[in-house]
Design a protein around this motif. Sequence first.
Motif, PDB file in Angstrom:
ATOM      1  N   GLU A  95       0.859  -1.186  -0.030  1.00 41.52           N
ATOM      2  CA  GLU A  95      -0.094  -0.043  -0.159  1.00 41.52           C
ATOM      3  C   GLU A  95       0.757   1.265   0.191  1.00 41.52           C
ATOM      4  O   GLU A  95       0.646   2.311  -0.629  1.00 41.52           O
ATOM      5  N   ALA A  96       1.864   1.199   0.923  1.00 38.13           N
ATOM      6  CA  ALA A  96       2.767   2.586   0.624  1.00 38.13           C
ATOM      7  C   ALA A  96       3.585   2.558  -0.454  1.00 38.13           C
ATOM      8  O   ALA A  96       3.636   3.751  -0.933  1.00 38.13           O
ATOM      9  N   ALA A  97       4.099   1.548  -1.036  1.00 38.24           N
ATOM     10  CA  ALA A  97       4.639   1.552  -2.395  1.00 38.24           C
ATOM     11  C   ALA A  97       3.767   2.199  -3.567  1.00 38.24           C
ATOM     12  O   ALA A  97       4.138   3.018  -4.478  1.00 38.24           O
ATOM     13  N   GLU A  98       2.595   1.840  -3.571  1.00 40.11           N
ATOM     14  CA  GLU A  98       1.557   2.369  -4.319  1.00 40.11           C
ATOM     15  C   GLU A  98       1.370   3.779  -4.247  1.00 40.11           C
ATOM     16  O   GLU A  98       1.221   4.643  -5.219  1.00 40.11           O
ATOM     17  N   LYS A  99       1.154   4.284  -3.030  1.00 38.15           N
ATOM     18  CA  LYS A  99       1.091   5.682  -2.882  1.00 38.15           C
ATOM     19  C   LYS A  99       2.206   6.420  -2.723  1.00 38.15           C
ATOM     20  O   LYS A  99       2.237   7.831  -2.721  1.00 38.15           O
TER      21      LYS A  99
END
Length: 851
Positions: free
Chosen positions: A819-823
């Motif tokens: 989730e962090a990598a996508e955002k």
Amino acid sequence: MPDESRILQLLEEALDSKRTPEEVCADSPELLWEVKERWERCQDVEAQIEAMFPTTGAAKNLKRCLHLPTTLPVIPGYHIDTVLGRGGMGVVYKARHLKLNRPVAIKMLLCGELAASEELTCLMREAQAVAGLTHANIVQVHDVGDLDGLPYFTMEFIEGGSLAQKLGGVPLPAREAAAMLILLARAVHAAHQGGVVHRDLKPSNILLTSDGTPKITDFGLARRLEAGAAVSMRAARVGTPSYMAPEQAMGKVGAFCPSVDIYSLGAILYEMLTGRPPFKGETASETQRQLVTEEPVPPSRLNAKVPCDLQTICLKCLRKDPERRYATAAELADDLTRFQQGLPIQARPAGWAGRLWRWGRRSPALAALLVTAVAMVALAVGGGFWMERERAIARTETARQEGRVSQAVVALLEQAAAFEEEGRWPEARAALKGAPRLLDSSAPASFRERLREARADADMVAELEEIRLRLSEGRKNETVSAGQLYAMAFRKYGLDLTVLEPAEAAARVRKSAIRDTLLAFLHDWLYWASDANRDKVRDVVERADDNQWRRAVREAMADKDVGRLKALASAPEVPAQPPVVLSGLGGILLASNQREEALAFLNEAQQRHPADFWINYLLGHFWDQERPQQAVGYFRAAVAIRPGSDQAYILLGRALSATGDADGANAALRKAIAINPNSSAARDLARVLAPRHQLEDARAVWEKALEHNPPDHDAWYGYAQLCLFLGKDEPYHRVRKAMLERFQDSADEWWAIAERTSVACLLEPVSGDELRRAVQLADEAVAAAENSPQRGNAYLRFLKGLAEYRQGRHAQAIPLLQEAAEKLPNRPGPRLVLAMAQFQSGSAKEARKTL
């Protein structure tokens, strides 16, 4: 000009290489001021030629402006012998008038028809100014002419060199210096009566005849008194920094008044008495800083032979306030004449003792008789007075002691007030620090109260300015808003709006000695205040200030009406506002993203108030990203005005770094660290030194800064990163442990905890008690964010996933990291840790894909 050939070389290099003057003058910073002035003029000429003749050798024509001809010109009626000197865009030749068979000097402009109108006007102005003046101590003009488009004028030839050459750093005898300045002052007074202000008086512009008679020359910067107000502020600044008046250096309209020449005469007298000008820095900007902010060293400290009265005359000419100098050059000449004759001078009326001593020098025989008579009378009656005198001393000792304390405290208060009037609040605060040591229990209560109020005022302004610095730099956190910062500062000052009624708070503002400053920062607070507090702040400031323009500004700020703010920024009432109000509105326009309007507004404000710290600071901020070279100039002005501002030095260092001036950036950032070891300058210094492979040097400086235990977590965070990058495991582990102990209870700033925890968890594997505390901090950061606008923040998801990974809980870490990598697509950290977690969980194929 002794450095003329070097100046021309640097100018040619800048034009040929398309590099900036700052770049080509890196090794000759003392010449930057002159090179930049000429470079700008050449740029203007080149632009005009290119506009008229886009494809015709503009560069070749421009070269003609830059180089002297290799052969001497042929002027009908004159025989040119040699070159006497060169400067700016012109040259001076020694020649002989053939018909009259007399030597003359010919001044010629080299650019001719290619010259900017400013140079042509300057040459003609000089010829006209001198032609209209007839005085034995002013070089006379004979003729004006034109040679193939090159204008020139002829003047009398002075064979004895210049006063600068005569001095050569060696003082003159006091009476010789006074006699010479009397002649110069009379000549300057004649020029003033003729309506001309010289504006560039200096030893090199004083020529000497064969018998040593001085004559003033080079009226190229002269202005007619009736035309001064119409001249631009840029024109007001020109001159030679070591000899120009403070108002001239700051570009004020007063730079066209006779008082600037009186200041320059004082500077010339100072150099004749001491062998050096009153101010001389390593660069022109440093000289101007000294000129504006410092007082000259009394000449007698540099030359013990300088008489007290002559020193007084000299220092009166060098007063910062033009009103406190001699009213006319004739008054200066008269006072010097009185000094020569042993009479009391007007600059400081002599007391009875001084008058008696001078009378004794003029009449030694009569004085000796009088002294003998007085001595005999004293012996006769002295015994009777002795015991009474002793009793009087005992009775008044206490009163005298209190008087000394009173005088000392009053002097400190006056000094602080003078600094405050100039907006130099850090200096005012420093001046007041020593005052409490002067007071004891017997000091009058009124003194104690005055001192308390003065210190409270200085502390308040310092805190308000720090808030403005934080906001301008974006150094605000999410849990303490800008409005809350202002609320806390005003509460500490005794203006708690949660307790005081608006009428009472407004009354306290009106009575304050720093009323204008409080009003300006109340405007700032009004802009940043939350909806709940905005009406209360506005009510207070409305009651405290009835200025209609500022009222309209407040209404626009309260309504967040940017369009109206832009209109008000160009209203006719603007010039009458104090600079602290102008800088506040300029900052608000910048914060509102109205860059074009903010630039125009701040530029006009800077023209009116060139010595204001905040206006220069904000203009530097405006250009620091787009044109760092331009930002450098404004930040240099800011540090010159306020040399104790570490933040201004940091921004100057960043701007210099952006221009490629690593050495200048290094010096500026080290200065910031010296002023405030707790500043963020160490991080910037590391960035400057990294490309030069001097990171170990940066680490040593940074480590020393940490010895002062800075409260800013970024200082510790950055140092830990640097240590790990350099493979310095021992200092890294030491700082990581210090951070965990220092910041583990700082749960009020979730983002700070997040970065501190990322240091403890991300940069290197951690175990044991340190791992437990790091995970605890990560959990606290996430929990704090749940009740803030940052709920669901991607960086916190990364932090939580990282904490899970360091505990070996890879399955729990993967979804958080995904989730962090996508955002956060532009941050490599989340993807890198995600790939490691995937690999550790047995998904090598997924790990390669993530990488």
